[in-house]
Design a protein around this motif. Sequence first.
Motif, mmCIF file in Angstrom:
data_model
loop_
_atom_site.group_PDB
_atom_site.id
_atom_site.type_symbol
_atom_site.label_atom_id
_atom_site.label_comp_id
_atom_site.label_asym_id
_atom_site.label_seq_id
_atom_site.Cartn_x
_atom_site.Cartn_y
_atom_site.Cartn_z
ATOM 1 N N SER A 174 69.538 55.243 -39.301
ATOM 2 C CA SER A 174 69.451 55.958 -40.576
ATOM 3 C C SER A 174 68.461 57.110 -40.506
ATOM 4 O O SER A 174 67.937 57.526 -41.523
ATOM 5 N N TYR A 175 68.157 57.612 -39.303
ATOM 6 C CA TYR A 175 67.135 58.651 -39.123
ATOM 7 C C TYR A 175 65.786 58.181 -39.674
ATOM 8 O O TYR A 175 65.027 58.960 -40.239
ATOM 9 N N ASN A 197 68.709 50.053 -47.697
ATOM 10 C CA ASN A 197 69.230 50.802 -46.546
ATOM 11 C C ASN A 197 70.324 50.106 -45.745
ATOM 12 O O ASN A 197 70.639 50.547 -44.647
ATOM 13 N N GLU A 200 73.444 52.178 -44.607
ATOM 14 C CA GLU A 200 73.494 53.027 -43.403
ATOM 15 C C GLU A 200 73.425 52.206 -42.125
ATOM 16 O O GLU A 200 73.329 52.775 -41.041
ATOM 17 N N SER A 201 73.430 50.888 -42.235
ATOM 18 C CA SER A 201 73.157 50.079 -41.056
ATOM 19 C C SER A 201 74.399 49.955 -40.161
ATOM 20 O O SER A 201 75.444 49.521 -40.614
ATOM 21 N N ARG A 202 74.227 50.351 -38.913
ATOM 22 C CA ARG A 202 75.339 50.302 -37.965
ATOM 23 C C ARG A 202 74.945 49.507 -36.740
ATOM 24 O O ARG A 202 73.769 49.387 -36.428
ATOM 25 N N THR A 245 75.562 44.503 -40.542
ATOM 26 C CA THR A 245 76.000 45.869 -40.233
ATOM 27 C C THR A 245 77.428 46.080 -40.737
ATOM 28 O O THR A 245 78.258 45.174 -40.665
ATOM 29 N N HIS A 272 62.571 53.809 -43.901
ATOM 30 C CA HIS A 272 63.664 53.218 -43.120
ATOM 31 C C HIS A 272 64.810 54.210 -42.935
ATOM 32 O O HIS A 272 65.655 54.017 -42.069
ATOM 33 N N ALA A 273 64.889 55.193 -43.796
ATOM 34 C CA ALA A 273 65.994 56.145 -43.721
ATOM 35 C C ALA A 273 65.479 57.545 -44.007
ATOM 36 O O ALA A 273 64.514 57.720 -44.746
ATOM 37 N N THR A 276 78.576 48.403 -46.542
ATOM 38 C CA THR A 276 78.128 49.702 -47.024
ATOM 39 C C THR A 276 78.800 50.065 -48.349
ATOM 40 O O THR A 276 79.382 49.189 -48.995
ATOM 41 N N ASN A 317 69.638 48.432 -39.366
ATOM 42 C CA ASN A 317 68.478 48.649 -40.226
ATOM 43 C C ASN A 317 68.055 47.282 -40.781
ATOM 44 O O ASN A 317 68.857 46.558 -41.352
#
Lengths: 390, 402
Positions: free
Chosen positions: A318-319, B142, B145-147, B183, A267-268, B186, B152
């Motif tokens: 997240s790339y 994750n 990192e979720s935007r 989102t 996922h990242a 974090t 995500n």
Amino acid sequence: MDRREFIKKSLLALALGQGAPSLLSRSALAAQSKSRILVVVNLFGGNDQLNTLVPFRNELYYRKRPNIAIKREEVLELGARGEKLGLHPQLRPLMSVWDSGELALLPQVGYPNPNRSHFISTSIWHTADPTRKQEHGWLGRWGDLQDDPFCDTFLGGASPQALQGDLRTAPAISSIETFSIRLPRGFEEELNREIRRTRSGTAEEVRRAMLSLRGALDKIGQLREVKNQVAYPDNAFGKSMADVARMIAGGLGSSVYYTTLGGWDTHAAQPPRQAELLGYLAQTLAAFRQDMRAIGRDKDVMVMVFSEFGRRVEENASYGTDHGKGGLMLVLGGAIKGGLYGGEPDLEDLDDGDLKYRTDFRNVYASALSWIEADARSVLMGDFKPLPLF
Amino acid sequence: MPVRFGYSEATHLLRRAAARGRKEEALELAEMGLEAAVDSLLRDPVPAPAYTTSFTRNERGPQLQQITRLWLSHWLTTPTPAAERLALFWQGHLTSEYRETRAAQGIDFYNQLATFRALGYGPYGQLLRAIAKDPVMLLYLNNAESRKEHPNENWARELMELYTVGPGNYTEKDIQEAARAFTGWTVRLKGNQRLREAPATVPFEFVFRPEWHDPGPKTFMGRSIRSGDDVLDILIAHPQTYRFVGRKLLAFYLTPEPPQALVEEGARVLREGGTREMLRWLFTHEAFYAPQHRGAIVKSPIEYVVGLLYAARQTDPVLGKGDEKAMGRTLAAFAAMGQIPFDPPNVKGWDGGMSWLAESPFLARLNLIGALAGREVGLDLEVFMDGASGPLSLVRPEAQLL
């Protein structure tokens, strides 16, 4: 030299050269190993197809993955037989296998009404039942019909659902080296006594686990003197496949070996992670093929690699990539008809952002089952036309 | 019908609730009578000692050894061991894998364990809200990192599939909408320190970044919502959440396949009264002492090791000789047995049951008996297993049962 002859000779050499007790050679010779072997590799976590078998001539691929796409100049081109696709650079060790026509690439393998849960999708692949009514594994159903407790072997901690049947479950051996009992004086004798006393309920289940442990200890102990003919990568998957090779060379007699390589849930930060894992996979499979050639078994062994699903076409923030549907399978071996079984993916015709599945995984299983001369129809509970993989 | 509660029932209760005990404790509980014995086991947990480290952020392996040693030695010495077995349950349910959560440090996992301990007995919703903002979880699934540009989905999916309502009770669309709602949830390092410069003693903390958050309207489970808190409200109010989690608690404390009637009743108690109330209900229920439910659970490796070391009166959770490499060997043994503390194999946690006794993990367990060599005389196995008659009993099937 035929295979049985080879085993006899190598065991004789072993018995003479390394001073192994004669009991060892006798009991190993008695092992009825079938001629054909299936090795299943489960990539747990959902490997991303698009960055493994890369549609590098498709602009849309680069538009949907501006940060994580594999660069055109890095892709390993497959040539005319590979349509317009190429392999991830870390798969270079498999290029000679492709060139010699012994690597089959099966893109977008899946099943109807795909599920994006790791556990549900894994269970569907393991039971070969998308309706989720079956509790037992596809190889477990086959194993129920076999006499030999070692008809299949799992390399790892505890056998997955695929290898669980109604009557038996494949023995789980994490490694040949560590699989020996070391108990203080008196305890082992007591253990052997306790094993004979039947119980009821969970205690009886534990007693049966002890019985199969006892049997496995005797059997695996015989393999300790068997050596690999080539070096394997120094990681868990490499070690596991090295042990599969030793089990085959030593005549353990399993028709099916099953192992896993986890960590594909990207996922990242997908690019470095997937590259590392693909490297482990390719280096190990290449070493294994070489080892099989060295002992004259390469044409007897089919290796089948699968993952529970592929991943979303578009990258996330997240790339990485989220859970998708159709995924890539690999089949390789000395008797395998290599090539691409399916065309380039259509990146415009998606199913909720995912590649659509094109080949039902049960058609691939049908080929694998006919490879080990099993009755695919009864195991898969339906007619699935085998792919012409060999 | 009132429960008959004598010495034998007390050993069963102690083994199930705490996974550790010796004869004198079982006698004491039997003396108290059922209600008082259960109350005494379910007392508020004593906090564990603080964790600090001189290892760097890159040295996560040794940190795992340190927090494992600290946790298990606390379990071996605390007057409230039942809270530690419950913390183990939460660790396998609200999972985060140490191996996969690379930015997080030992301190972050140790803080998460403290949350399991502090809130473990309370209402499930309260624990879930805390874990939804727990840095380890935000990093593991994750969400950190979720935007809004590309949400995500990992946390949103597992929240529903594994932590609340379970499969079949939500749609793929619900997952996508929930992911949008979360989102901007974090983490940052405490005091906003920089990752490269901070020592490993600086933990992460939750932070909400409005610029990453998708504020638009969303539809989740047929309701119109905006925030992650709205998602949690709906899931915490959902009766299915309590059936799903209640069943898992019963599988952990009663029997792997709990009867449906008990699941329904347990779910109701869990929803109305919280986890402590559910455990009190269970431990005073006649079904808990029924013959078919005694010895029905296979000890996990952590429970096996804690139980065995406690029976041997050892307070330091190392196996074999206590040199500097002891804890490394102990963790290697846990890996071979299939259960590394703080590090379940995947987001679903440990499978448990007979999978602990597949050939290789079972062998690793039996080989541990050697670590007790020379101390057999002081071994008190009365609570560890039913029907023990000396150290040789450890190779009986019953030694594996809880």
